[in-house]
Design an enzyme around this catalytic site. Structure first.
Site, PDB file in Angstrom:
ATOM      1  N   ASP A   1     120.143  69.122  -9.681  1.00  0.00           N
ATOM      2  CA  ASP A   1     120.621  68.266  -9.071  1.00  0.00           C
ATOM      3  C   ASP A   1     118.662  68.060  -7.720  1.00  0.00           C
ATOM      4  O   ASP A   1     119.003  69.260  -6.872  1.00  0.00           O
ATOM      5  CB  ASP A   1     121.449  68.968  -7.958  1.00  0.00           C
ATOM      6  CG  ASP A   1     122.614  67.638  -6.401  1.00  0.00           C
ATOM      7  OD1 ASP A   1     121.455  66.870  -6.312  1.00  0.00           O
ATOM      8  OD2 ASP A   1     123.282  68.598  -6.448  1.00  0.00           O
TER       9      ASP A   1
ATOM     10  N   ASP B   1     118.122  59.911  -6.183  1.00  0.00           N
ATOM     11  CA  ASP B   1     119.533  61.033  -6.523  1.00  0.00           C
ATOM     12  C   ASP B   1     119.396  61.193  -7.507  1.00  0.00           C
ATOM     13  O   ASP B   1     120.482  60.901  -7.963  1.00  0.00           O
ATOM     14  CB  ASP B   1     120.479  60.566  -5.172  1.00  0.00           C
ATOM     15  CG  ASP B   1     121.434  61.822  -5.464  1.00  0.00           C
ATOM     16  OD1 ASP B   1     121.502  62.722  -5.887  1.00  0.00           O
ATOM     17  OD2 ASP B   1     123.104  61.380  -5.346  1.00  0.00           O
TER      18      ASP B   1
END
Length: 467
Positions: free
Chosen positions: A143, A351
């Site tokens: 992440d 992202d």
């Protein structure tokens, strides 16, 4: 005016037929692909991760694919993937309150404010690392939108921890584990971070002893426990001796199978920042084209970056954990879309935890319209008007237009076809909000390119065909 002449070259790649079509000027604009390329293979297609000097690399796989040690049971449909991406992107872009205090007593010992983080259940890629001495394998989510890493720790019963295939990490069995004390500089940095607002656990006589953490994510998942110090094995023979992470003793929400999370954001708690003295704060990853393939995560930058195209990268306002680039143009089938410059203002967050790229209203509408026109030969599936999904039943091959994204500095990236453009037969783009609002670059669009985050240099690099 004479019509352009198209040339096609037929290739066979991994047993699937692929044809590249170009206009008479030689500019590639469409790709003919076998519909088999849209299907997920049941067998893992493993590949060896290259060993580079002065870099540490680990295999990266899709957690819903056959390469994962334990496949997650909640593989999302396109509609669900779209929903998860919207939830995550909406949260990231919303400037949500970052200091909402929630007091929670855990057996009378812990009182820690909460932070509403990003969404865990939208993340799709995992790496297997070793934690402790002797090293215990841990499968963790990748992440770039989070910076605090954590794993579930023993002892933890079924009501406090969610199911995972691997045994829980047990710090009592590691000779290198140590909880971080409240008075340490590491804990003070964690506490001073207004995005985490963590506190300290209390020992039996009511005095503070161990540094505690608590994170609550937008998707409803949450984790809390003791901020700790441990040895982290990135690859055989490559060990980070003092890695700070959250040893989670209480988790909740829609988590499934994975052992924890690896934070790659820009804050001091993240893995790249913690290892910056060795690897310079740079890292890269390559997401495979399909869920049955293998990619990689690497710390450090290659000594020769001539194969990369770089664009500038900046923090998002005062929310510095995210990586932001400027999108300046989009083309479909070799034709540049006419998009007002102001519509793309606001920046695009890169992202890897998001699935689908989110674009402002006008850029999304123009992309959708151009793509539908280029794919007019194939029937659309009746669905939400915001979705562009096709029924390829009866087709052995389909012709898909190339989609390219242009970033500041004139860097143009051709997305992988079909897997960087389509997801389950649907156009993998969605609307983020009004023009100028900004958006996110999702992991579908990153597939097959090595994404090099040169944080100190303030730039993001792309290397095509890396995995």
């Amino acid at each position: 005016m004479a019509s352009p002449v198209f040339l096609c070259i037929l290739l066979v790649i991994f047993g699937s037929y692929l044809s590249i079509c170009a206009a008479g000027d030689g500019k590639q604009s469409f790709v003919v692909v076998s519909t088999r390329s849209f299907q997920t293979e049941d067998v893992c297609s493993t590949s060896t991760v290259t060993s580079w000097p002065n870099r540490a690399a680990a295999p990266l796989v899709h957690r819903h694919g056959p390469c994962a040690k334990s496949q997650s049971t909640d593989k999302p449909s396109f509609t669900e993937a779209l929903h998860r991406s919207r939830v995550r992107a909406d949260y990231i872009m919303s400037k949500a309150p970052r200091g909402t205090t929630v007091q929670e007593q855990d057996e009378g010992k812990v009182s820690i404010p909460a932070y509403l983080g990003t969404s865990v259940d939208s993340q799709e890629y995992v790496v297997t690392l070793g934690l402790g001495t002797p090293a215990v394998e841990q499968v963790v989510l990748l992440d770039t939108g989070s910076y605090l890493s954590w794993v579930q720790c023993a002892p933890c019963n079924s009501s406090d921890c969610y199911p995972q295939k691997d045994p829980l990490f047990d710090p009592r069995k590691s000779s290198t584990y140590a909880p971080i004390s409240c008075g340490s500089d590491v804990c003070k940095i964690l506490q001073s971070d207004d995005k985490l607002n963590n506190g300290c656990s209390m020992n039996g006589n009511g005095t503070q002893s161990q540094c505690g953490y608590r994170v609550e994510y937008g998707g409803g998942s949450k984790t809390s426990g003791v901020y700790s110090n441990e040895a982290l094995t990135l690859a055989p023979g490559i060990v980070i001796k003092d890695f700070h992470f959250g040893c989670g003793y209480k988790q909740g929400g829609p988590n499934d199978k994975f052992d924890g999370l690896l934070g790659l954001g820009r804050a001091p708690e993240s893995l790249p920042v913690q290892t910056s003295a060795v690897y310079g704060g740079s890292f890269s990853y390559c997401l495979p084209p399909v869920s049955s393939g293998t990619g990689f995560l690497a710390l450090g930058a290659p000594s020769n970056t001539s194969a990369f195209s770089f664009t500038s990268m900046t923090p998002l306002m005062d929310y510095a954990t995210f990586y932001v680039v400027e999108l300046t143009g989009i083309s479909v089938g070799g034709k540049q879309l006419h998009i007002p410059r102001k519509a793309l203002e606001g920046g695009m967050i890169v992202d890897c935890g998001n699935i689908i790229t989110q674009l402002p209203t006008t850029p999304h509408a123009k992309l959708q319209s151009a793509f539908r026109a280029a794919m007019a030969a194939y029937p659309l599936v009746p669905s939400d008007p915001d979705e562009t999904c096709y029924n390829f039943t009866g087709y052995s091959n389909v012709t898909v237009p190339k989609v390219a994204l242009t970033f500041s500095g004139g860097v143009t990236i051709d997305l992988d076809v079909p897997n960087g453009v389509l997801l389950d037969g649907c156009l993998a783009f969605a609307e983020s909000g009004p023009d100028g609002y900004g958006g996110t670059i999702g992991n579908v669009q990153m597939r097959t390119s090595e994404m090099l985050y040169d944080v100190r240099g303030g730039r993001l690099g792309f290397r095509a065909g890396a995995c």
